[in-house]
Design a protein around this motif. Structure first.
Motif, PDB file in Angstrom:
ATOM      1  N   ASP A  39      23.108  -3.928  -3.282  1.00  0.00           N
ATOM      2  CA  ASP A  39      22.730  -4.146  -4.684  1.00  0.00           C
ATOM      3  C   ASP A  39      23.541  -5.253  -5.356  1.00  0.00           C
ATOM      4  O   ASP A  39      23.408  -5.488  -6.539  1.00  0.00           O
ATOM      5  CB  ASP A  39      22.847  -2.848  -5.485  1.00  0.00           C
ATOM      6  CG  ASP A  39      24.283  -2.364  -5.616  1.00  0.00           C
ATOM      7  OD1 ASP A  39      25.155  -2.884  -4.901  1.00  0.00           O
ATOM      8  OD2 ASP A  39      24.536  -1.460  -6.427  1.00  0.00           O
ATOM      9  N   SER A  83      25.058   3.721   0.362  1.00  0.00           N
ATOM     10  CA  SER A  83      24.651   5.008  -0.201  1.00  0.00           C
ATOM     11  C   SER A  83      23.514   4.893  -1.215  1.00  0.00           C
ATOM     12  O   SER A  83      22.893   5.884  -1.555  1.00  0.00           O
ATOM     13  CB  SER A  83      25.845   5.695  -0.856  1.00  0.00           C
ATOM     14  OG  SER A  83      26.324   4.929  -1.927  1.00  0.00           O
ATOM     15  N   LYS A  84      23.212   3.691  -1.683  1.00  0.00           N
ATOM     16  CA  LYS A  84      22.141   3.534  -2.661  1.00  0.00           C
ATOM     17  C   LYS A  84      20.778   3.320  -2.019  1.00  0.00           C
ATOM     18  O   LYS A  84      19.760   3.460  -2.680  1.00  0.00           O
ATOM     19  CB  LYS A  84      22.451   2.372  -3.597  1.00  0.00           C
ATOM     20  CG  LYS A  84      23.646   2.682  -4.457  1.00  0.00           C
ATOM     21  CD  LYS A  84      23.952   1.598  -5.409  1.00  0.00           C
ATOM     22  CE  LYS A  84      25.177   2.023  -6.207  1.00  0.00           C
ATOM     23  NZ  LYS A  84      25.744   0.972  -6.957  1.00  0.00           N
ATOM     24  N   ASN A  85      20.739   2.968  -0.722  1.00  0.00           N
ATOM     25  CA  ASN A  85      19.438   2.749  -0.097  1.00  0.00           C
ATOM     26  C   ASN A  85      19.265   3.472   1.238  1.00  0.00           C
ATOM     27  O   ASN A  85      18.235   3.341   1.867  1.00  0.00           O
ATOM     28  CB  ASN A  85      19.176   1.250   0.080  1.00  0.00           C
ATOM     29  CG  ASN A  85      20.144   0.589   1.031  1.00  0.00           C
ATOM     30  OD1 ASN A  85      20.975   1.223   1.641  1.00  0.00           O
ATOM     31  ND2 ASN A  85      20.035  -0.712   1.142  1.00  0.00           N
ATOM     32  N   TYR A 138      21.124   9.608   1.673  1.00  0.00           N
ATOM     33  CA  TYR A 138      21.621   9.760   0.310  1.00  0.00           C
ATOM     34  C   TYR A 138      20.505   9.747  -0.732  1.00  0.00           C
ATOM     35  O   TYR A 138      20.657  10.276  -1.816  1.00  0.00           O
ATOM     36  CB  TYR A 138      22.624   8.662  -0.020  1.00  0.00           C
ATOM     37  CG  TYR A 138      23.836   8.697   0.856  1.00  0.00           C
ATOM     38  CD1 TYR A 138      24.827   9.652   0.673  1.00  0.00           C
ATOM     39  CD2 TYR A 138      23.999   7.790   1.895  1.00  0.00           C
ATOM     40  CE1 TYR A 138      25.938   9.697   1.483  1.00  0.00           C
ATOM     41  CE2 TYR A 138      25.113   7.827   2.700  1.00  0.00           C
ATOM     42  CZ  TYR A 138      26.077   8.781   2.491  1.00  0.00           C
ATOM     43  OH  TYR A 138      27.171   8.824   3.294  1.00  0.00           O
ATOM     44  N   THR A 139      19.387   9.098  -0.431  1.00  0.00           N
ATOM     45  CA  THR A 139      18.319   8.956  -1.423  1.00  0.00           C
ATOM     46  C   THR A 139      17.265  10.036  -1.320  1.00  0.00           C
ATOM     47  O   THR A 139      16.296  10.026  -2.067  1.00  0.00           O
ATOM     48  CB  THR A 139      17.629   7.588  -1.281  1.00  0.00           C
ATOM     49  OG1 THR A 139      17.052   7.511   0.029  1.00  0.00           O
ATOM     50  CG2 THR A 139      18.588   6.455  -1.509  1.00  0.00           C
TER      51      THR A 139
END
Length: 71
Positions: free
Chosen positions: A18, A41-43, A47-48
């Protein structure tokens, strides 16, 4: 410690998918002292919560292949 057998421990910049970046130290050999991460961890599905959808889609595809159904 023995000399000449350990990798260099240098500061690198980590850039997440990001655009967020932070500095850390690593023995990693990277170009230009910057490591660009494609997965974090955002994609990542773990985690998603997309992992459940992916598993369900895999089960549906497996069912369709087994019983000759086409989309």
């Amino acid at each position: 410690m023995k000399k000449g057998i350990h990798p260099d421990y240098e500061e690198i910049t980590v850039v997440l998918s990001d655009g967020t970046e932070f500095k850390t130290r690593s023995t990693m050999d990277v170009k230009g002292d910057t490591y660009r991460s494609e997965v974090d961890s955002k994609n990542h599905p773990f985690y998603t919560d997309n992992l459940k959808l992916q598993k369900k889609a895999d089960r549906i595809d497996r069912f369709n292949k087994r019983y000759g159904k086409d989309n």
